[in-house]
Design an enzyme around this catalytic site. Structure first.
Site, PDB file in Angstrom:
ATOM      1  N   TYR A 146       0.819  -1.221   0.000  1.00 14.27           N
ATOM      2  CA  TYR A 146       0.000   0.000   0.000  1.00 14.27           C
ATOM      3  C   TYR A 146       0.851   1.269   0.000  1.00 14.27           C
ATOM      4  CZ  TYR A 146      -3.814  -3.181   1.321  1.00 14.27           C
ATOM      5  OH  TYR A 146      -4.727  -4.202   1.358  1.00 14.27           O
ATOM      6  N   LYS A 195       3.998 -15.234   2.668  1.00 12.84           N
ATOM      7  CA  LYS A 195       3.878 -16.023   1.425  1.00 12.84           C
ATOM      8  C   LYS A 195       5.306 -16.344   0.984  1.00 12.84           C
ATOM      9  CE  LYS A 195       1.336 -17.673  -1.964  1.00 12.84           C
ATOM     10  NZ  LYS A 195       0.511 -18.880  -1.775  1.00 12.84           N
ATOM     11  N   ASP A 227      -2.486 -18.108   2.398  1.00 16.25           N
ATOM     12  CA  ASP A 227      -3.657 -18.811   1.851  1.00 16.25           C
ATOM     13  C   ASP A 227      -4.161 -19.863   2.845  1.00 16.25           C
ATOM     14  OD1 ASP A 227      -1.136 -19.801   1.257  1.00 16.25           O
ATOM     15  OD2 ASP A 227      -1.714 -20.746  -0.623  1.00 16.25           O
ATOM     16  N   ASP A 251      -4.751  -6.690   6.354  1.00 17.82           N
ATOM     17  CA  ASP A 251      -5.981  -5.993   5.987  1.00 17.82           C
ATOM     18  C   ASP A 251      -7.090  -7.025   5.731  1.00 17.82           C
ATOM     19  OD1 ASP A 251      -7.788  -4.140   5.094  1.00 17.82           O
ATOM     20  OD2 ASP A 251      -6.761  -3.682   3.217  1.00 17.82           O
ATOM     21  N   ASP A 255     -10.158  -8.478   8.684  1.00 19.14           N
ATOM     22  CA  ASP A 255     -11.593  -8.381   8.388  1.00 19.14           C
ATOM     23  C   ASP A 255     -12.247  -9.758   8.457  1.00 19.14           C
ATOM     24  OD1 ASP A 255     -11.718  -5.692   8.142  1.00 19.14           O
ATOM     25  OD2 ASP A 255     -12.354  -5.654   6.043  1.00 19.14           O
TER      26      ASP A 255
END
Ligand code: NAD
Length: 365
Positions: A146, A195, A227, A251, A255
């Site tokens: 980001y 990852k 994942d 992020d 959530d």
């Protein structure tokens, strides 16, 4: 102890829920022999109404002078509020982004707890939710994809977009240290999510987290691919204590973790810098649809205040008392409307207002 707390009531339901959190904090102060000095700080729409801008330097200074800041929420209804006729950099949300940057908040903490009494709001199968869960997602907030360089180019009529994901070892180390410190105050387990089978930034992340872990021999560290973590959160959430991860993965996962609790009015959060300072706020927004009606659920803000006691002031017994009060009130069958279910009503649960909930919680400290 003297606690200097910056207080940002904000907009919408913000002032109502902050008032109830203060009611609980004041009771904690009386019960445990502390004094609290609050400094009220204007942010968002409330600041626009007075100063014409969503954040002033005086507000930043007041926040910096506080030991910690407790916030309600900011923002209004984008379709009807005059704040949203202003250019984007003068709208309420711009003030929030700017104050987070000014305060150097790089670590975001979001607990996801399934309370036994609210288990039916959990969208997971009963055999999974029955075990309950209590995890803390620690997300890096100021680096990664980001904040990396980005560009869109057109070559031979073909559009190409590039985003870059960069982390240096200092950025990884400082958040890893926070995660291990917090694990030491919990069940002493860190799951670092990356990852590393594909990304160089994740391989560095894993190396640095392993280095930091050497200073915390009592904490059990494991690594998990993002994942797999997304799957495990819905398959077996009880396995997690502290989840440590970078910005974008955090992020998405935070959530996901919040939503499996099923109750938006119960979700606390904190953003920390490299001192003991933190900005504590509920995860939800300013709920303009119910503002001023005294029906908002103040528990997320009360639990944010509990995190403030625990992480900024190191007042563990005080924070435990607040968390226990929340559990007792739920166990006694009191519910604000957002967490009241038909079954609970049938079983004799009592619907209470925002201010009644604050009083019930304060009475149990
Ligand atoms: P929201 O979280 O404010 O509301 C979503 C729904 O949940 C609404 O139906 C609302 O009534 C309900 N709800 C939220 N909190 C509740 C509570 N404590 N008790 C009972 N019900 C509750 O999200 P939104 O409607 O998308 O956003 C409204 C405003 O909040 C926008 O201006 C948005 O920018 C702002 N916002 C601010 C923050 C923040 O201050 N950190 C975070 C998210 C959204």
């Amino acid at each position: 102890m003297e606690l200097h707390i910056g207080c940002i009531p904000g907009d919408g339901i913000g002032p109502e829920i902050v008032k109830e959190a203060k009611k609980v904090l004041d009771k904690v102060a009386v019960r445990f022999g502390h004094t609290i000095q609050y400094t009220e700080i204007l942010l968002g729409g409330a600041s626009i109404d007075v100063h014409g801008v969503p954040l002033t330097m005086e507000a930043v200074d007041a926040a910096k002078k506080s030991d910690a800041v407790l916030m309600g929420s900011i923002g209004g209804d984008a379709n009807t509020s005059p704040w949203y006729k202003l250019p984007p950099q003068k709208r309420p949300e711009a003030g929030l982004l700017a104050i987070r940057k000014e305060l150097g908040l790089f670590a975001n903490l979001r607990p996801a707890v399934l309370y036994e009494e609210l288990a039916e709001a959990c969208p997971l199968k009963e055999e999974i939710s029955r075990a309950g869960f209590d995890m803390m997602i620690m997300r890096e907030l100021t680096g990664g994809l980001y904040f990396g360089e980005r560009r869109t180019t057109v070559e031979n009529g073909v559009r190409t977009a590039v985003d870059t994901l960069t982390y240096n070892e200092k950025e990884i180390r400082r958040i890893a240290v926070k995660a291990f410190d917090i694990a030491m105050k919990r069940r002493k387990k860190v799951t670092s999510v990356d990852k590393a089978n594909v990304l160089d930034s994740s391989r560095l992340w894993r190396d640095v987290v392993n280095e930091v872990a050497k200073d915390y021999p009592q904490v059990a560290l494991s690594h998990m691919l993002v994942d797999n973590c997304a799957m495990q959160l819905v398959k077996d959430p009880a396995q997690f204590d502290v989840i440590l991860t970078e910005n974008m993965f955090g992020d998405i996962l935070s959530d996901e973790a919040s939503m499996v609790t099923g109750s938006i009015g119960m979700l606390a959060s904190a953003s920390l810098n490299d001192t003991s300072f933190g900005l504590y706020e509920p995860s939800h927004g300013s709920a303009p649809d119910i503002a001023g009606m005294d029906i908002a659920n103040p528990i997320a803000t009360v639990l944010s205040a509990s995190m403030m006691l625990r992480y900024s002031f190191n007042l563990t017994s005080e924070a435990d008392a607040v968390d226990k009060a929340v559990k007792q009130v739920l166990k006694s069958g009191y519910r604000t409307s957002d967490i009241m279910s038909a079954d609970c009503k049938k079983a004799g649960c009592r619907q209470v207002t925002c201010s009644e909930m604050g009083t019930l919680l304060a009475d149990r400290i």
